[in-house]
Design a protein around this motif. Sequence first.
Motif, PDB file in Angstrom:
ATOM      1  N   LEU A 249       0.827  -1.190   0.000  1.00  0.00           N
ATOM      2  CA  LEU A 249       0.000   0.000   0.000  1.00  0.00           C
ATOM      3  C   LEU A 249       0.874   1.258   0.000  1.00  0.00           C
ATOM      4  N   SER A 250       0.212   2.377  -0.225  1.00  0.00           N
ATOM      5  CA  SER A 250       0.908   3.662  -0.256  1.00  0.00           C
ATOM      6  C   SER A 250       0.798   4.326   1.113  1.00  0.00           C
ATOM      7  N   LEU A 251       1.958   4.632   1.688  1.00  0.00           N
ATOM      8  CA  LEU A 251       1.985   5.270   2.997  1.00  0.00           C
ATOM      9  C   LEU A 251       1.272   6.622   2.961  1.00  0.00           C
ATOM     10  N   ASN A 252       1.426   7.346   1.851  1.00  0.00           N
ATOM     11  CA  ASN A 252       0.754   8.645   1.739  1.00  0.00           C
ATOM     12  C   ASN A 252      -0.755   8.512   1.857  1.00  0.00           C
ATOM     13  N   LYS A 253      -1.297   7.465   1.244  1.00  0.00           N
ATOM     14  CA  LYS A 253      -2.747   7.282   1.308  1.00  0.00           C
ATOM     15  C   LYS A 253      -3.188   7.025   2.739  1.00  0.00           C
ATOM     16  N   VAL A 254      -2.388   6.252   3.464  1.00  0.00           N
ATOM     17  CA  VAL A 254      -2.737   5.963   4.856  1.00  0.00           C
ATOM     18  C   VAL A 254      -2.682   7.241   5.684  1.00  0.00           C
ATOM     19  N   VAL A 255      -1.612   8.033   5.474  1.00  0.00           N
ATOM     20  CA  VAL A 255      -1.465   9.291   6.213  1.00  0.00           C
ATOM     21  C   VAL A 255      -2.620  10.236   5.867  1.00  0.00           C
ATOM     22  N   ALA A 256      -2.911  10.372   4.580  1.00  0.00           N
ATOM     23  CA  ALA A 256      -3.994  11.262   4.157  1.00  0.00           C
ATOM     24  C   ALA A 256      -5.325  10.790   4.738  1.00  0.00           C
ATOM     25  N   GLY A 257      -5.518   9.479   4.744  1.00  0.00           N
ATOM     26  CA  GLY A 257      -6.759   8.924   5.263  1.00  0.00           C
ATOM     27  C   GLY A 257      -6.921   9.157   6.758  1.00  0.00           C
ATOM     28  N   ALA A 258      -5.810   9.334   7.461  1.00  0.00           N
ATOM     29  CA  ALA A 258      -5.868   9.528   8.917  1.00  0.00           C
ATOM     30  C   ALA A 258      -5.937  11.004   9.304  1.00  0.00           C
TER      31      ALA A 258
ATOM     32  N   ALA B 172       6.206  13.124  -2.928  1.00  0.00           N
ATOM     33  CA  ALA B 172       5.245  13.125  -4.029  1.00  0.00           C
ATOM     34  C   ALA B 172       4.766  11.724  -4.375  1.00  0.00           C
ATOM     35  N   ASP B 173       5.683  10.797  -4.498  1.00  0.00           N
ATOM     36  CA  ASP B 173       5.257   9.444  -4.863  1.00  0.00           C
ATOM     37  C   ASP B 173       6.122   8.414  -4.146  1.00  0.00           C
ATOM     38  N   PRO B 174       5.832   8.191  -2.860  1.00  0.00           N
ATOM     39  CA  PRO B 174       6.671   7.229  -2.152  1.00  0.00           C
ATOM     40  C   PRO B 174       6.445   5.830  -2.687  1.00  0.00           C
ATOM     41  N   ASP B 175       7.459   5.009  -2.594  1.00  0.00           N
ATOM     42  CA  ASP B 175       7.305   3.643  -3.044  1.00  0.00           C
ATOM     43  C   ASP B 175       6.357   2.902  -2.116  1.00  0.00           C
TER      44      ASP B 175
ATOM     45  N   ASN C 136      11.286   8.422   0.576  1.00  0.00           N
ATOM     46  CA  ASN C 136      11.986   7.219   0.128  1.00  0.00           C
ATOM     47  C   ASN C 136      13.456   7.359   0.495  1.00  0.00           C
ATOM     48  N   ALA C 137      14.075   6.257   0.861  1.00  0.00           N
ATOM     49  CA  ALA C 137      15.512   6.326   1.122  1.00  0.00           C
ATOM     50  C   ALA C 137      16.160   4.985   0.835  1.00  0.00           C
ATOM     51  N   CYS C 138      17.227   5.026   0.026  1.00  0.00           N
ATOM     52  CA  CYS C 138      18.054   3.838  -0.153  1.00  0.00           C
ATOM     53  C   CYS C 138      19.325   4.043   0.654  1.00  0.00           C
ATOM     54  N   LEU C 139      19.589   3.117   1.562  1.00  0.00           N
ATOM     55  CA  LEU C 139      20.674   3.272   2.528  1.00  0.00           C
ATOM     56  C   LEU C 139      21.787   2.273   2.256  1.00  0.00           C
ATOM     57  N   ASP C 140      23.037   2.748   2.355  1.00  0.00           N
ATOM     58  CA  ASP C 140      24.179   1.832   2.232  1.00  0.00           C
ATOM     59  C   ASP C 140      24.786   1.598   3.619  1.00  0.00           C
TER      60      ASP C 140
ATOM     61  N   GLU D 275      19.297  -2.748   8.192  1.00  0.00           N
ATOM     62  CA  GLU D 275      20.094  -3.332   7.109  1.00  0.00           C
ATOM     63  C   GLU D 275      20.152  -2.348   5.943  1.00  0.00           C
ATOM     64  N   PRO D 276      21.250  -2.348   5.216  1.00  0.00           N
ATOM     65  CA  PRO D 276      21.265  -1.543   3.986  1.00  0.00           C
ATOM     66  C   PRO D 276      20.123  -1.994   3.069  1.00  0.00           C
ATOM     67  N   GLY D 277      19.551  -1.067   2.338  1.00  0.00           N
ATOM     68  CA  GLY D 277      18.447  -1.398   1.440  1.00  0.00           C
ATOM     69  C   GLY D 277      17.580  -0.178   1.209  1.00  0.00           C
ATOM     70  N   CYS D 278      16.470  -0.395   0.495  1.00  0.00           N
ATOM     71  CA  CYS D 278      15.576   0.719   0.177  1.00  0.00           C
ATOM     72  C   CYS D 278      14.339   0.681   1.068  1.00  0.00           C
ATOM     73  N   TYR D 279      14.024   1.823   1.606  1.00  0.00           N
ATOM     74  CA  TYR D 279      12.938   1.926   2.578  1.00  0.00           C
ATOM     75  C   TYR D 279      11.997   3.080   2.231  1.00  0.00           C
ATOM     76  N   VAL D 280      10.774   2.974   2.764  1.00  0.00           N
ATOM     77  CA  VAL D 280       9.894   4.131   2.831  1.00  0.00           C
ATOM     78  C   VAL D 280       9.875   4.571   4.285  1.00  0.00           C
ATOM     79  N   LEU D 281      10.090   5.874   4.490  1.00  0.00           N
ATOM     80  CA  LEU D 281      10.162   6.409   5.845  1.00  0.00           C
ATOM     81  C   LEU D 281       8.862   7.096   6.235  1.00  0.00           C
ATOM     82  N   LEU D 282       8.489   6.877   7.475  1.00  0.00           N
ATOM     83  CA  LEU D 282       7.394   7.631   8.076  1.00  0.00           C
ATOM     84  C   LEU D 282       7.945   8.261   9.351  1.00  0.00           C
TER      85      LEU D 282
END
Length: 175
Positions: free
Chosen positions: A1-10, A30-33, A69-73, A84-91
């Motif tokens: 799901l889209s985190l933005n939609k959840v935030v907007a819905g709340a 604008a368009d989180p993964d 969005n953040a990709c971390l090394d 862990e290193p990888g790609c995340y969506v942050l809230l």
Amino acid sequence: LSLNKVVAGANGLVARLIGQDIVPVSLLKADPDRVKADQGQLEQVIVNLVINARDAMPQGGRLTIETANACLDENDVRGYPGLEPGCYVLLAVSDTGVGMDEATQAHLFEPFFTTKPVGEGTGLGLAVTLGIVKQSGGYIYVHSELGQGTTFTIYLPQIETAGLVAPRLGDDSRG
Ligand SMILES: Nc1ncnc2c1ncn2[C@@H]1O[C@H](COP(=O)(O)OP(=O)(O)O)[C@@H](O)[C@H]1O
Ligand SMILES: [Mg+2]
């Protein structure tokens, strides 16, 4: 799901929770993964963090809810135990409230740990929040300074969405 939609819905719920003296600020990427999580559980997380932020700002202040969005090394995850290193969506949920001392920060996520008067705090908000974040494969960190405010940041793994919407040509075994 889209985190933005959840935030907007709340949004409506958040507005009712914080009242008049706290200014809500939304900084939504604008368009989180996409993330793989349960919508109701994520709403619960937002509510728990917002209630804590409200309680930390009895005189009013600013509540900021941010997605990114953040990709971390290897370098980026240093100082974030478990991450862990990888790609995340942050809230991230931030307040400009009373903040916390080190002793409080050390016990924050323990069930029934509360600094609130009897009848006001159950000490379960953050324990439940941590449980949901872990169940979603994510991580949660806190940054807080006494008198300055607090930020909780949740990292949820990004999921691959390419190919989720429709099967690719050639994948159809009927030819
Ligand atoms: N945003 C915040 N600002 C200051 N202190 C906080 C914040 N969030 C949590 N805390 C501290 O962590 C404790 C535990 O929070 P929580 O698990 O939600 O339980 P409760 O809110 O019922 O006390 C709180 O009692 C408070 O001391
Ligand atoms: Mg709470």
